[in-house]
Design a protein around this motif. Sequence first.
Motif, PDB file in Angstrom:
ATOM      1  N   THR A  12     -74.848  13.691 -60.877  1.00 53.95           N
ATOM      2  CA  THR A  12     -74.497  14.005 -59.497  1.00 53.95           C
ATOM      3  C   THR A  12     -75.749  13.877 -58.640  1.00 53.95           C
ATOM      4  OG1 THR A  12     -73.651  15.702 -58.001  1.00 53.95           O
ATOM      5  CG2 THR A  12     -74.827  16.482 -59.941  1.00 53.95           C
ATOM      6  N   ARG A  13     -75.566  13.584 -57.363  1.00 56.26           N
ATOM      7  CA  ARG A  13     -76.697  13.478 -56.433  1.00 56.26           C
ATOM      8  C   ARG A  13     -77.141  14.865 -55.968  1.00 56.26           C
ATOM      9  NH1 ARG A  13     -79.272   8.911 -55.897  1.00 56.26           N
ATOM     10  NH2 ARG A  13     -78.820   8.171 -53.856  1.00 56.26           N
ATOM     11  N   GLN A  14     -76.269  15.865 -56.097  1.00 52.96           N
ATOM     12  CA  GLN A  14     -76.561  17.230 -55.668  1.00 52.96           C
ATOM     13  C   GLN A  14     -77.054  18.031 -56.868  1.00 52.96           C
ATOM     14  OE1 GLN A  14     -76.064  17.846 -52.370  1.00 52.96           O
ATOM     15  NE2 GLN A  14     -75.291  15.780 -52.175  1.00 52.96           N
ATOM     16  N   GLU A  34     -75.254  24.793 -51.044  1.00 53.46           N
ATOM     17  CA  GLU A  34     -75.253  23.906 -49.896  1.00 53.46           C
ATOM     18  C   GLU A  34     -75.674  24.679 -48.663  1.00 53.46           C
ATOM     19  OE1 GLU A  34     -72.039  21.239 -49.032  1.00 53.46           O
ATOM     20  OE2 GLU A  34     -71.454  21.201 -51.136  1.00 53.46           O
TER      21      GLU A  34
END
Length: 127
Positions: A87-89, A95
């Motif tokens: 995942t990019r996160q 968040e």
Amino acid sequence: MSNSFLTNLNTQRGGALMDELGDEYRDLIAAVRETGKKGKLTLELEVKPGGGEDNEVIHVKDNVKMTVPEHDRKPSVYFSTQNNELTRQHPEQQELPVQDATPGVETQAAPKEVPEAEAGPPKEAGS
């Protein structure tokens, strides 16, 4: 009559070898200039007997190979999850509530509120 090496190259495949070498050479120079990296142009000549008395017939086969320099490919950065997916996160990073600060643009979604139990006590400056 002299049969020099260059004369033979000029007549190889009816002159098509020299045309091919010239085109490949120009393409290689362009790629080297564009990438700033080295490249290579290789001419391979295979010479073998073609028959006849005392093997006076000779077959010459050419092969032109070009190694073109390539642009560097930048890697992408991912995080792995506990399920072994990418995942990019960052999977454990919350968040942040992000709003468009452009004048005259209304935000469509209200920022998520963090419950007090998760937020913890306020931190002092410098800690």
